[in-house]
Write an enzyme that holds these catalytic residues in place. Structure first.
Site: not given
Length: 319
Positions: A7-8, A68, A98, A139, A168, A199, A223-224
């Site tokens: 979820p970016m 989220q 984040c 997350k 992450h 992640n 993600g990216r």
């Protein structure tokens, strides 16, 4: 093995979720974080970030969407989680990863990794507020400025009721600076009994293989790497199954780019939509030389009709 789309914020919106999940290989995806402060949000606000809730919490290709939430007030997060479930979310995910300064300043995201007791309280409150059959997940990053506290944080989340934890493998201070520290993921998995997802820095099938070897976990969130290589999840799923890995060609990708543009143009203002397309194209340049050429041509273009022409779309069709 489960493969999730990350979820970016400001990147993976409903348009890109639609396009990427159509390619295949993604088991579930997550909304951009929905910020919760001190009030119960409206259904319209949830639908803004997750219009898929109006479609059974599924993308057009049938991939499940999770809501989220981000915030620091356990009670308010719990109330909003309950509403999200009423609106159709089948899983509630909580953001403790984040790294954005503006988010952290308002006690959201990775800054809460400094307060493991609060992490536990948030998950506990949300867990009690939502129906028993609705999983609550989380997350996190490896910590704020050091991974030393990551085991305590993961334990707090698991003991609070998190059904799985996505890690992450960087700290907040690391941001997105390589490398991701996959070697910490097995240490996290050792202290919790719930599944841990790896992640960070999985850009290719080769990266996935190294991540699996180092982390020891099967489940991953992309993600990216997936945004810049739209068939990465499909490639990894094929490799995991022992099947031939066939890479998507530019000719196969171009219709998706065109459709992405048509959706962006329809949903956004004439000022916003070209920039949204350029944002994705810039990421595609990592793997597609043709994307470099197209990005160069479109770089200074701001007129939507001209963008449509450069993408090979009749202006009437794109209107």
């Amino acid at each position: 093995m489960q493969i999730a789309l990350a979820p970016m914020e400001g990147l993976v919106d409903d348009i890109l979720r639609d396009v990427l999940t159509r390619v295949g290989g993604i088991d579930w995806c997550v909304t951009e974080f929905i910020r919760v402060n001190d009030q119960l949000l409206t259904p319209a606000y949830f639908h803004k970030f997750g219009p898929e809730l109006l479609n059974g919490a599924r993308t057009a290709s049938g991939v499940p969407l999770r809501v989220q939430l981000l915030g620091s007030d356990p009670v308010c997060l719990a109330e909003n989680a309950a509403l999200a479930c009423e609106l159709g979310s089948e899983v509630i995910d909580l953001n403790f990863g984040c790294p954005a300064k503006t988010v952290n300043k308002s006690r959201g995201g990775a800054v809460l990794l400094k307060e493991p007791e609060l992490l536990n309280q948030i998950v506990e409150h949300v867990r009690r507020a939502v129906p028993a059959h609705i999983p609550v997940t989380a997350k996190m990053r490896l910590g704020f400025d050091s991974p030393d506290g990551s085991l305590v944080c993961a334990t707090a989340l698991a003991e609070g009721g998190a059904e799985h934890i996505v890690v992450h493998a960087r700290t907040k201070v690391d941001g997105y600076k390589p490398p991701a520290h996959w070697e910490w993921i097995p240490r996290v998995q050792d202290v919790v009994k719930v599944p841990v997802f790896a992640n960070g820095d999985i850009w290719s099938v080769e990266d996935w293989r190294r991540c699996r070897e180092i982390s020891g976990v099967e489940d991953i969130m992309l993600g990216r790497g997936l945004v810049s290589r739209p068939d990465l999840a499909r490639q990894i799923a094929a490799a995991r199954a022992g099947e031939e890995v066939v890479e998507m060609t530019w000719a196969e990708l171009m219709p998706l780019i065109q459709d992405f543009w048509l959706q962006a143009k329809a949903q956004m203002t004439a000022r916003q939509s070209p920039g949204r397309l350029k944002q994705w194209l810039a990421m595609l340049t990592r793997n597609y030389p043709e994307a470099v050429e197209l990005f160069t041509v479109l770089r200074r273009e701001t007129e939507p009709d001209n963008v449509s022409r450069l993408l090979g779309l009749p202006v009437a069709e794109a209107a």
